[in-house]
Motif scaffolding. Structure first.
Motif, PDB file in Angstrom:
ATOM      1  N   ILE A  87     -42.445  -8.300   5.994  1.00 17.39           N
ATOM      2  CA  ILE A  87     -43.052  -7.930   7.270  1.00 17.39           C
ATOM      3  C   ILE A  87     -42.472  -6.586   7.699  1.00 17.39           C
ATOM      4  CG2 ILE A  87     -43.361  -8.582   9.688  1.00 17.39           C
ATOM      5  CD1 ILE A  87     -42.951 -11.518   8.788  1.00 17.39           C
ATOM      6  N   THR A  88     -43.350  -5.610   7.922  1.00 17.42           N
ATOM      7  CA  THR A  88     -42.911  -4.273   8.306  1.00 17.42           C
ATOM      8  C   THR A  88     -43.638  -3.840   9.566  1.00 17.42           C
ATOM      9  OG1 THR A  88     -42.658  -3.737   5.945  1.00 17.42           O
ATOM     10  CG2 THR A  88     -42.538  -1.909   7.503  1.00 17.42           C
ATOM     11  N   VAL A  89     -42.888  -3.427  10.578  1.00 20.60           N
ATOM     12  CA  VAL A  89     -43.469  -2.908  11.815  1.00 20.60           C
ATOM     13  C   VAL A  89     -43.526  -1.385  11.685  1.00 20.60           C
ATOM     14  CG1 VAL A  89     -43.295  -2.833  14.330  1.00 20.60           C
ATOM     15  CG2 VAL A  89     -42.454  -4.838  13.077  1.00 20.60           C
ATOM     16  N   ILE A  90     -44.727  -0.820  11.871  1.00 18.51           N
ATOM     17  CA  ILE A  90     -44.954   0.596  11.592  1.00 18.51           C
ATOM     18  C   ILE A  90     -45.565   1.290  12.814  1.00 18.51           C
ATOM     19  CG2 ILE A  90     -46.160   2.245  10.090  1.00 18.51           C
ATOM     20  CD1 ILE A  90     -46.206   0.045   7.940  1.00 18.51           C
ATOM     21  N   GLU A  91     -45.067   2.483  13.139  1.00 21.90           N
ATOM     22  CA  GLU A  91     -45.610   3.277  14.234  1.00 21.90           C
ATOM     23  C   GLU A  91     -46.951   3.850  13.800  1.00 21.90           C
ATOM     24  OE1 GLU A  91     -46.122   5.647  17.658  1.00 21.90           O
ATOM     25  OE2 GLU A  91     -46.332   6.316  15.591  1.00 21.90           O
ATOM     26  N   ALA A  92     -47.990   3.563  14.563  1.00 20.73           N
ATOM     27  CA  ALA A  92     -49.355   3.887  14.133  1.00 20.73           C
ATOM     28  C   ALA A  92     -49.606   5.384  14.038  1.00 20.73           C
ATOM     29  CB  ALA A  92     -50.364   3.242  15.089  1.00 20.73           C
ATOM     30  N   ASN A  93     -49.013   6.169  14.918  1.00 22.36           N
ATOM     31  CA  ASN A  93     -49.298   7.604  14.941  1.00 22.36           C
ATOM     32  C   ASN A  93     -48.509   8.385  13.896  1.00 22.36           C
ATOM     33  OD1 ASN A  93     -51.103   7.400  17.161  1.00 22.36           O
ATOM     34  ND2 ASN A  93     -49.354   7.301  18.560  1.00 22.36           N
ATOM     35  N   THR A  94     -47.268   8.000  13.668  1.00 20.87           N
ATOM     36  CA  THR A  94     -46.408   8.760  12.762  1.00 20.87           C
ATOM     37  C   THR A  94     -46.250   8.117  11.394  1.00 20.87           C
ATOM     38  OG1 THR A  94     -44.366   7.635  13.464  1.00 20.87           O
ATOM     39  CG2 THR A  94     -45.086   9.558  14.749  1.00 20.87           C
ATOM     40  N   GLY A  95     -46.522   6.804  11.293  1.00 19.65           N
ATOM     41  CA  GLY A  95     -46.314   6.100  10.038  1.00 19.65           C
ATOM     42  C   GLY A  95     -44.868   5.757   9.775  1.00 19.65           C
ATOM     43  N   VAL A 114     -49.000   1.004  19.983  1.00 16.88           N
ATOM     44  CA  VAL A 114     -48.542   2.090  19.106  1.00 16.88           C
ATOM     45  C   VAL A 114     -47.850   1.567  17.842  1.00 16.88           C
ATOM     46  CG1 VAL A 114     -48.330   3.756  20.969  1.00 16.88           C
ATOM     47  CG2 VAL A 114     -46.380   2.296  20.405  1.00 16.88           C
ATOM     48  N   TRP A 115     -47.798   0.274  17.687  1.00 21.82           N
ATOM     49  CA  TRP A 115     -47.173  -0.318  16.505  1.00 21.82           C
ATOM     50  C   TRP A 115     -48.124  -1.317  15.858  1.00 21.82           C
ATOM     51  CZ3 TRP A 115     -42.487   1.539  15.011  1.00 21.82           C
ATOM     52  CH2 TRP A 115     -41.717   2.206  15.969  1.00 21.82           C
ATOM     53  N   PHE A 116     -48.178  -1.346  14.542  1.00 21.78           N
ATOM     54  CA  PHE A 116     -48.903  -2.410  13.859  1.00 21.78           C
ATOM     55  C   PHE A 116     -47.960  -3.093  12.875  1.00 21.78           C
ATOM     56  CE2 PHE A 116     -49.590   1.185  11.004  1.00 21.78           C
ATOM     57  CZ  PHE A 116     -49.553   0.631   9.731  1.00 21.78           C
ATOM     58  N   VAL A 117     -48.365  -4.278  12.452  1.00 22.84           N
ATOM     59  CA  VAL A 117     -47.525  -5.105  11.582  1.00 22.84           C
ATOM     60  C   VAL A 117     -48.178  -5.218  10.208  1.00 22.84           C
ATOM     61  CG1 VAL A 117     -46.510  -7.388  11.228  1.00 22.84           C
ATOM     62  CG2 VAL A 117     -46.598  -6.403  13.533  1.00 22.84           C
ATOM     63  N   ARG A 118     -47.459  -4.849   9.188  1.00 25.62           N
ATOM     64  CA  ARG A 118     -47.926  -4.987   7.810  1.00 25.62           C
ATOM     65  C   ARG A 118     -47.239  -6.178   7.162  1.00 25.62           C
ATOM     66  NH1 ARG A 118     -48.549   0.285   4.848  1.00 25.62           N
ATOM     67  NH2 ARG A 118     -50.546   0.038   5.952  1.00 25.62           N
ATOM     68  N   THR A 148     -32.375   0.172   0.692  1.00 26.44           N
ATOM     69  CA  THR A 148     -32.701   1.276   1.582  1.00 26.44           C
ATOM     70  C   THR A 148     -32.549   0.893   3.041  1.00 26.44           C
ATOM     71  OG1 THR A 148     -34.477   2.807   2.218  1.00 26.44           O
ATOM     72  CG2 THR A 148     -35.144   0.604   1.529  1.00 26.44           C
ATOM     73  N   PHE A 149     -32.363   1.901   3.876  1.00 31.94           N
ATOM     74  CA  PHE A 149     -32.342   1.712   5.320  1.00 31.94           C
ATOM     75  C   PHE A 149     -33.725   1.940   5.937  1.00 31.94           C
ATOM     76  CE2 PHE A 149     -27.837   2.304   4.612  1.00 31.94           C
ATOM     77  CZ  PHE A 149     -27.238   1.523   5.600  1.00 31.94           C
ATOM     78  N   PHE A 150     -34.716   2.311   5.124  1.00 29.45           N
ATOM     79  CA  PHE A 150     -36.006   2.739   5.653  1.00 29.45           C
ATOM     80  C   PHE A 150     -37.091   1.692   5.396  1.00 29.45           C
ATOM     81  CE2 PHE A 150     -33.523   6.520   4.590  1.00 29.45           C
ATOM     82  CZ  PHE A 150     -33.484   7.131   5.836  1.00 29.45           C
ATOM     83  N   PRO A 151     -37.623   1.076   6.465  1.00 32.52           N
ATOM     84  CA  PRO A 151     -38.626   0.012   6.312  1.00 32.52           C
ATOM     85  C   PRO A 151     -39.852   0.411   5.501  1.00 32.52           C
ATOM     86  CG  PRO A 151     -37.789   0.008   8.557  1.00 32.52           C
ATOM     87  CD  PRO A 151     -37.237   1.244   7.898  1.00 32.52           C
ATOM     88  N   VAL A 152     -40.386   1.617   5.707  1.00 32.29           N
ATOM     89  CA  VAL A 152     -41.602   2.015   4.996  1.00 32.29           C
ATOM     90  C   VAL A 152     -41.312   2.258   3.513  1.00 32.29           C
ATOM     91  CG1 VAL A 152     -43.410   3.769   4.822  1.00 32.29           C
ATOM     92  CG2 VAL A 152     -42.745   2.882   7.059  1.00 32.29           C
ATOM     93  N   SER A 153     -40.147   2.803   3.203  1.00 30.01           N
ATOM     94  CA  SER A 153     -39.780   2.985   1.795  1.00 30.01           C
ATOM     95  C   SER A 153     -39.722   1.640   1.083  1.00 30.01           C
ATOM     96  CB  SER A 153     -38.422   3.696   1.688  1.00 30.01           C
ATOM     97  OG  SER A 153     -38.504   5.009   2.193  1.00 30.01           O
ATOM     98  N   LEU A 154     -39.158   0.651   1.760  1.00 29.33           N
ATOM     99  CA  LEU A 154     -39.099  -0.691   1.178  1.00 29.33           C
ATOM    100  C   LEU A 154     -40.502  -1.269   1.039  1.00 29.33           C
ATOM    101  CD1 LEU A 154     -37.537  -3.149   0.197  1.00 29.33           C
ATOM    102  CD2 LEU A 154     -37.252  -3.846   2.584  1.00 29.33           C
ATOM    103  N   TYR A 214     -53.276  -5.358  13.943  1.00 26.55           N
ATOM    104  CA  TYR A 214     -53.311  -4.388  15.032  1.00 26.55           C
ATOM    105  C   TYR A 214     -53.614  -5.113  16.339  1.00 26.55           C
ATOM    106  CZ  TYR A 214     -53.818  -0.848  11.364  1.00 26.55           C
ATOM    107  OH  TYR A 214     -53.625  -0.047  10.267  1.00 26.55           O
ATOM    108  N   THR A 215     -53.184  -4.522  17.450  1.00 27.59           N
ATOM    109  CA  THR A 215     -53.537  -5.058  18.751  1.00 27.59           C
ATOM    110  C   THR A 215     -53.932  -3.911  19.665  1.00 27.59           C
ATOM    111  OG1 THR A 215     -52.787  -6.335  20.662  1.00 27.59           O
ATOM    112  CG2 THR A 215     -51.144  -4.983  19.563  1.00 27.59           C
ATOM    113  N   THR A 216     -54.814  -4.188  20.615  1.00 31.67           N
ATOM    114  CA  THR A 216     -55.217  -3.176  21.590  1.00 31.67           C
ATOM    115  C   THR A 216     -54.563  -3.429  22.937  1.00 31.67           C
ATOM    116  OG1 THR A 216     -57.152  -4.510  22.158  1.00 31.67           O
ATOM    117  CG2 THR A 216     -57.445  -2.806  20.494  1.00 31.67           C
TER     118      THR A 216
END
Length: 210
Positions: A45-53, A107-111, A160-166, A182-184
């Motif tokens: 489960i990874t929480v990601i900032e929608a605008n910046t990734g 501003v966050w979505f869950v992968r 790694t310390f980086f969620p998206v890299s993992l 995603y949520t609105t």
């Protein structure tokens, strides 16, 4: 000299952000144990900032002899879900949904990246998560990648310390299925079911195979 200073400073930093131990009683944990009856799996489960990734959080849902969420340095809490040092027990389908809804914001979505595993692998992951101990803040991806790396089949993943890299590395494992939530709704996250929330929340789910 620089390396010496680093060796001296890092332990001080880690001590300053040491994690607090949480240990639910045996009776609560045993009462909460949930077995889904589904084939064994592990879901990153990874929480990601929608605008910046950029990544904000990493966690693992492990479905083996029981289903748990390993939520290192996480803030999610729900009554009736006992915790032992970042391992949450009693993860029913309902609790899983509450966990995702808690983290999915405007501003966050869950992968979620789900991978079928053997029962032995799933239970080894649960044991590794239980042995990990409480994680300091900002160590979520480091703790998750460290737990995964202990179990055969996940040796290729980086520590790694980086969620998206993992997430990117996990997504390259054969058989992974990815699902984005995603949520609105921009209201304050409560971790409370949608039907009990002051404002209704809409979660959109997009699926893709990797």
């Amino acid at each position: 000299m620089g390396r010496l200073l680093l060796c001296l400073v890092v332990p001080l930093l880690l001590a300053a952000c040491g994690a607090q131990s949480v240990w639910a009683p045996d009776a609560e944990v045993n009462k909460a144990i949930y077995r889904s009856g589904n084939p064994p799996s592990v879901t990153l489960i990874t929480v990601i900032e929608a605008n910046t990734g950029e990544g904000g959080h990493s966690a693992l849902m492990i479905d083996g002899s029981q289903r748990v969420i390993f939520d290192p340095a996480g803030s999610w809490y729900y009554p009736g879900v006992p915790e032992r040092n970042d391992v949450d027990y009693g993860i029913t389908d309902r609790m899983h949904r509450f966990y995702v809804e808690y983290h999915a914001r405007d501003v966050w979505f869950v992968r979620e990246q789900k991978l079928p595993v053997t029962l032995a692998q799933a239970d080894a992951l649960i044991a590794a998560a239980e042995a990990n101990g409480p994680s300091p803040k900002m160590f979520c991806a480091r703790s998750v990648s460290g737990v995964l790396h202990q179990v055969p089949g996940f040796e290729s993943l980086p520590r790694t310390f980086f969620p998206v890299s993992l997430s990117d590395a996990f997504g390259r494992l054969p058989g992974v299925v990815s699902q984005d939530h995603y949520t609105t709704d921009a209201d304050i996250k409560t971790g409370i079911p949608t039907i009990d929330a002051t404002k209704p929340k809409t979660v959109e789910i997009h699926e893709s195979d990797r």
